[in-house]
Scaffold this motif. Sequence first.
Motif, mmCIF file in Angstrom:
data_model
loop_
_atom_site.group_PDB
_atom_site.id
_atom_site.type_symbol
_atom_site.label_atom_id
_atom_site.label_comp_id
_atom_site.label_asym_id
_atom_site.label_seq_id
_atom_site.Cartn_x
_atom_site.Cartn_y
_atom_site.Cartn_z
ATOM 1 N N PHE A 1 0.827 -1.207 0.000
ATOM 2 C CA PHE A 1 0.000 0.000 0.000
ATOM 3 C C PHE A 1 0.861 1.256 0.000
ATOM 4 C CE2 PHE A 1 -3.149 -3.135 1.471
ATOM 5 C CZ PHE A 1 -4.092 -2.909 0.481
ATOM 6 N N LYS A 2 1.991 1.187 0.630
ATOM 7 C CA LYS A 2 2.878 2.351 0.615
ATOM 8 C C LYS A 2 3.352 2.623 -0.818
ATOM 9 C CE LYS A 2 7.037 4.291 2.583
ATOM 10 N NZ LYS A 2 8.310 4.024 3.223
ATOM 11 N N LEU A 3 3.721 1.551 -1.506
ATOM 12 C CA LEU A 3 4.188 1.716 -2.894
ATOM 13 C C LEU A 3 3.078 2.276 -3.772
ATOM 14 C CD1 LEU A 3 6.217 -1.572 -3.412
ATOM 15 C CD2 LEU A 3 7.123 0.740 -3.570
ATOM 16 N N LEU A 4 1.852 1.781 -3.543
ATOM 17 C CA LEU A 4 0.726 2.255 -4.358
ATOM 18 C C LEU A 4 0.535 3.757 -4.199
ATOM 19 C CD1 LEU A 4 -2.365 -0.134 -4.225
ATOM 20 C CD2 LEU A 4 -0.888 0.405 -6.150
ATOM 21 N N GLY A 5 0.796 4.254 -3.008
ATOM 22 C CA GLY A 5 0.569 5.669 -2.752
ATOM 23 C C GLY A 5 1.661 6.575 -3.277
ATOM 24 N N LYS A 6 2.745 5.993 -3.713
ATOM 25 C CA LYS A 6 3.862 6.834 -4.168
ATOM 26 C C LYS A 6 3.546 7.431 -5.532
ATOM 27 C CE LYS A 6 7.715 4.815 -1.688
ATOM 28 N NZ LYS A 6 8.734 5.800 -1.422
ATOM 29 N N SER A 7 4.202 8.544 -5.841
ATOM 30 C CA SER A 7 3.934 9.142 -7.150
ATOM 31 C C SER A 7 4.643 8.313 -8.231
ATOM 32 C CB SER A 7 4.411 10.587 -7.184
ATOM 33 O OG SER A 7 5.799 10.618 -7.022
ATOM 34 N N ARG A 8 4.075 8.404 -9.425
ATOM 35 C CA ARG A 8 4.492 7.528 -10.508
ATOM 36 C C ARG A 8 5.665 8.154 -11.254
ATOM 37 N NH1 ARG A 8 0.499 6.105 -15.391
ATOM 38 N NH2 ARG A 8 1.026 8.254 -15.808
ATOM 39 N N GLY B 1 7.364 2.689 -7.349
ATOM 40 C CA GLY B 1 6.049 3.166 -6.922
ATOM 41 C C GLY B 1 4.929 2.201 -7.260
ATOM 42 N N PRO B 2 3.817 2.723 -7.768
ATOM 43 C CA PRO B 2 2.635 1.865 -7.982
ATOM 44 C C PRO B 2 2.910 0.695 -8.918
ATOM 45 C CG PRO B 2 2.306 4.090 -8.861
ATOM 46 C CD PRO B 2 3.556 4.131 -8.064
ATOM 47 N N TYR B 3 3.761 0.883 -9.907
ATOM 48 C CA TYR B 3 4.001 -0.226 -10.832
ATOM 49 C C TYR B 3 4.865 -1.307 -10.197
ATOM 50 C CZ TYR B 3 1.363 2.010 -14.406
ATOM 51 O OH TYR B 3 0.314 2.536 -15.093
ATOM 52 N N TYR B 4 5.718 -0.892 -9.297
ATOM 53 C CA TYR B 4 6.466 -1.904 -8.553
ATOM 54 C C TYR B 4 5.506 -2.679 -7.647
ATOM 55 C CZ TYR B 4 10.196 -4.089 -5.951
ATOM 56 O OH TYR B 4 11.029 -5.019 -5.386
ATOM 57 N N ALA B 5 4.505 -1.951 -7.127
ATOM 58 C CA ALA B 5 3.472 -2.625 -6.321
ATOM 59 C C ALA B 5 2.748 -3.664 -7.171
ATOM 60 C CB ALA B 5 2.492 -1.589 -5.776
ATOM 61 N N LEU B 6 2.450 -3.309 -8.423
ATOM 62 C CA LEU B 6 1.764 -4.269 -9.300
ATOM 63 C C LEU B 6 2.626 -5.502 -9.530
ATOM 64 C CD1 LEU B 6 -0.026 -2.177 -12.074
ATOM 65 C CD2 LEU B 6 -0.952 -3.165 -9.987
ATOM 66 N N ILE B 7 3.935 -5.302 -9.662
ATOM 67 C CA ILE B 7 4.814 -6.459 -9.840
ATOM 68 C C ILE B 7 4.768 -7.349 -8.602
ATOM 69 C CG2 ILE B 7 7.212 -7.191 -10.117
ATOM 70 C CD1 ILE B 7 7.682 -4.783 -11.848
ATOM 71 N N ASN B 8 4.764 -6.703 -7.418
ATOM 72 C CA ASN B 8 4.650 -7.493 -6.187
ATOM 73 C C ASN B 8 3.360 -8.283 -6.164
ATOM 74 O OD1 ASN B 8 7.035 -6.953 -4.959
ATOM 75 N ND2 ASN B 8 6.293 -5.126 -3.893
ATOM 76 N N LEU B 9 2.286 -7.609 -6.560
ATOM 77 C CA LEU B 9 0.979 -8.263 -6.589
ATOM 78 C C LEU B 9 1.025 -9.466 -7.523
ATOM 79 C CD1 LEU B 9 -2.015 -8.041 -5.740
ATOM 80 C CD2 LEU B 9 -2.392 -6.630 -7.757
ATOM 81 N N THR B 10 1.629 -9.277 -8.699
ATOM 82 C CA THR B 10 1.727 -10.382 -9.654
ATOM 83 C C THR B 10 2.525 -11.528 -9.064
ATOM 84 O OG1 THR B 10 1.821 -8.655 -11.332
ATOM 85 C CG2 THR B 10 2.203 -10.897 -12.067
ATOM 86 N N GLU B 11 3.571 -11.188 -8.339
ATOM 87 C CA GLU B 11 4.380 -12.250 -7.736
ATOM 88 C C GLU B 11 3.583 -13.041 -6.702
ATOM 89 O OE1 GLU B 11 8.036 -10.392 -6.416
ATOM 90 O OE2 GLU B 11 9.038 -11.226 -8.182
ATOM 91 N N TRP B 12 2.661 -12.354 -6.022
ATOM 92 C CA TRP B 12 1.836 -13.090 -5.052
ATOM 93 C C TRP B 12 0.926 -14.079 -5.773
ATOM 94 C CZ3 TRP B 12 0.129 -8.202 -1.840
ATOM 95 C CH2 TRP B 12 1.269 -7.682 -1.210
ATOM 96 N N TYR B 13 0.332 -13.599 -6.868
ATOM 97 C CA TYR B 13 -0.469 -14.529 -7.666
ATOM 98 C C TYR B 13 0.394 -15.705 -8.132
ATOM 99 C CZ TYR B 13 -4.623 -11.561 -8.204
ATOM 100 O OH TYR B 13 -5.774 -10.850 -7.977
ATOM 101 N N GLU B 14 1.614 -15.368 -8.514
ATOM 102 C CA GLU B 14 2.499 -16.394 -9.053
ATOM 103 C C GLU B 14 2.831 -17.454 -8.001
ATOM 104 O OE1 GLU B 14 6.074 -14.812 -10.749
ATOM 105 O OE2 GLU B 14 6.273 -16.506 -12.112
ATOM 106 N N ILE B 15 3.094 -16.993 -6.762
ATOM 107 C CA ILE B 15 3.393 -17.975 -5.695
ATOM 108 C C ILE B 15 2.227 -18.942 -5.547
ATOM 109 C CG2 ILE B 15 3.772 -18.298 -3.222
ATOM 110 C CD1 ILE B 15 5.081 -15.619 -3.057
ATOM 111 N N VAL B 16 1.011 -18.372 -5.490
ATOM 112 C CA VAL B 16 -0.175 -19.219 -5.314
ATOM 113 C C VAL B 16 -0.300 -20.165 -6.498
ATOM 114 C CG1 VAL B 16 -2.691 -19.203 -5.143
ATOM 115 C CG2 VAL B 16 -1.338 -17.503 -3.911
ATOM 116 N N LEU B 17 -0.065 -19.639 -7.689
ATOM 117 C CA LEU B 17 -0.205 -20.467 -8.885
ATOM 118 C C LEU B 17 0.770 -21.635 -8.869
ATOM 119 C CD1 LEU B 17 -1.494 -20.740 -11.764
ATOM 120 C CD2 LEU B 17 0.558 -19.614 -12.578
#
Lengths: 659, 287
Positions: free
Chosen positions: B48-55, B203-219
């Motif tokens: 959430f911190k990363l999401l809030g950062k400016s792009r 920032g937010p795009y790094y957050a998206l990469i983290n999010l993708t990695e979480w999906y990837e772990i589950v997958l």
Amino acid sequence: MDLNWMMAVAILLPLIAGILVFIIRQYHIRGLIVILTAIALIINSIFLMLHGPDTYTPTSHYWGLAITILDYAMLLFYIYAGLSLKNWLVLIFALTQIIPLAYWEFGMGASKALEEIKPAFVFDHLSIVMVLVISIVGSLITIFALRYMYDHEHHKEIEKSRQSRFLFWLVMFLGAMNGLVMANNLLWLYFFWEVTTLCCFELIAHDLTKEAINNAARALWMNSIGGTAMILAMIYLFAKGGGTAELLTLESIIKAGGNQAMLLLPVALMCFTGFIKAAQFPFQTWLLGAMVAPTPVSALLHSSTMVKAGVYLVLRLAPAFAGSYLGIMVAICGAFTFFAASILAIAQTTGKRVLAYSTIANLGLIIACAGINSPLAIAAAILLIIFHAISKCLMFLCAGTIEHLVWSREIEDMEGLAEKFPVTTFITAIGILSMFLPPFGMLLGKWLALESVFAVPLAAILFVIASAATMVFWAKWLGRLLQVLPRLGRKFESLSLSYSVPLWLLVLGIFVVGIGVAPVYQRFVSFAVNNVVAATEAFAAGWNIVVPSASVAAGGTGALIGSFPVWPLYIVFGVAIVLPLIFVTIKPGELRPVYLCGEQVGGVDTDEWITTADQKAKLQLGGFYWQGATGEGAVNPWFYTVSIALLIILFAVVVGVSL
Amino acid sequence: MNQWWIAIIAIIVAPIIGGFLAGIDRKITARLQGRYGPPIVQPFYDFFKLLGKSRIATSRMQFVWIYGYLVFMITCVVFLVLKLDLLLLIFLLGFAGISFVLGGFSSKSPYSHFGANRELMQILSYEPVLLLMALGVYAQNGSFMISEIMKPGAAPLLPSLWPIFIAVLLVLTIKLRKSPFDLSTSHHGHQELVKGIMTEFSGPYYALINLTEWYEIVLVLGIVALFWANPLWVGIIIALAAFVLELIIDNIAARMTVGWMVKFTWAVGLVLCVLNIAYLYLIKGGA
């Protein structure tokens, strides 16, 4: 429309149009003729599709005579070419064709029997698929060639225009291919086969440089080996048929082939002919050499004509080797080429050579599918022929367009193309993605192939490695195009209509045929599959592709083997790539320089940095090619050894069974 | 309708599980290194911190490809929970991987290019193993559908596919970017490749990469769990054990070179898969 007319338009119109453009040397009138011919061919192919399967024999006996005369004229020309180029291989393989052919036709008296073959042409749904691919994709290439050849000659500052001659061979090629995929009489098949070889020779040699002529000669002698094999097959069939023409049609071979082991040898010889035309290892070098020709030639050879004739013949003969060891060997040979060419493609630094290896690889995949010979594999093969023609044609036209924008074929020179030519890069990116990623048709075909490949496990292992290598070389190339500096305000370049119309039509084709693949399969391709192998399964359900298990196909209930939801995946593609492409925007204030350890010089979009001794240097990036591991020098000795061994095993198996 | 709900729930729940797994990863790794480590929910705070950062951006296309990476990874998870075609799932995972690579190639940055090229080599290493895994499943079940693996009464795959299972554990190490295969980017700082393929994302795009990695772990853990899908809790325990095993390997292994990775995964992973499939083909007679 009358069948007479349809046949005439498909086969003779390109020849007549070719002669016309050869005579008329005016750029605009010539262009108009080519465009009108293209439109006529496309409409005619659609009529042919609506007409459905049929047979046709020209009423006049003069056609048979004309073909015989032209056969010898071509072979004499090859002898002349061999002598004048002092290329002994061309000469030898012209002689190995003309001597047996003459002895057979006149010495053994086959010419009489050959003239009486009925029907001379048989076209079923497989032929119609091929005619559509040839007429539609091929015609787009001839339109692209109009402007391309004009620019080509201007750039090279050629004084005496040879565009007329070029267009003559290019347009005529389409007629020969149409004839080839409909011929039933083996001698006529051989004739059209040789015409394509001749067109190919003339088109590769077009620029008349030393390299062009050498490579054209190589294409000629290699394909002449194939021609020789086909003549031997015909003589063998003639002798086995007791000196009659009974077995000298494709129809009769296919009907009799599966039951008679003695027919395996001529079938193997003809598959071998197809292998050479489809540039399978160890004969891949002729297609690589063909790259010296102007790009429309490559596009034509690789997508809709020439090499597709090779896979067509193997696919056509598939019923004749069903369930035999020959089929398994064909599958392994094809799979090995798929593997070897994909590995070699990683090391290529020239865009067109990557495309060439990718073509060879995909042809190997199609041939492997023909060898596996299950309904699923044949469906995969025919879908791959269609999708490969569209995508590869687009890729070559993109390569040609890029070549005329940056005047280079080297991938490293295309670095940052997205910055200078965003429209071309966009189309190229679509082309590249459509070659190897879901939801596009090529991947669908590969997926079907993989679902069928367990029948030949050795091929399966080669498939998966090749499939992984494919991802590497395409992504690597696309990556070089995308590399840009942090900078905004790109201008869209404008392309000549002769470039942009075929390009956009092909992009449209990728999506329309791709999304509609299930209906296209059900209404159209499934019949072509049935022409090769009796398929009881329906591989399409609504808009999706499914692979039912045998129990479902037999009318029972059971589980699926696999499923490919087509339109949901296109929606995913739209959400994942298209929407961000449209809606993601950045403001100038958001741009930052890339990370260079703080050694940047100047503003945001600079790529200069401070190197040793406080010197300024420009940042240079290069692609990886891993030539030490996957280059021709490193792996070719192995690949040649294995592929030659595979061919020897193939013939040994066949001779062993025949004896 | 039911299918839609399953898909939606999976899309919401998967990153939560993935985030917690990432937190556990950091905790266990810290303990193995003699540190106290952050709280388990730290990855969510970071997210959430990363999401809030400016792009900030180095090119527009890098953002486009990150969406491709995320959306195709989510599609893979949906394919898994809807029990669709395993082979196609692997191809879709390929699109996700290639999107990420292209994101790395999209700016003129030496570090991100370095990472992207290495990521491609990682794909070259694991893709054949995953495809052969799908073929192994077909050899065993006569179908590529995940629904057939999870069908009530279906025999677990592990007893007949254990060599492929070992190969898939290798893939797991590569996919989770753990040592000795944390080549294209690394979770640990102070590397000569900076942050590799992720260098230019923030920032937010790094957050998206983290999010993708979480999906990837589950997958990928879900794919591991498929090896014992009846009853599924055994498979989940196996997957979690594999996850912990990866963490231990990560902490006791040093990073190897790219060439070594390709050779090793092919020499060990591919050979295991090939032997496994050859054995199944011979006993089943190519059915």
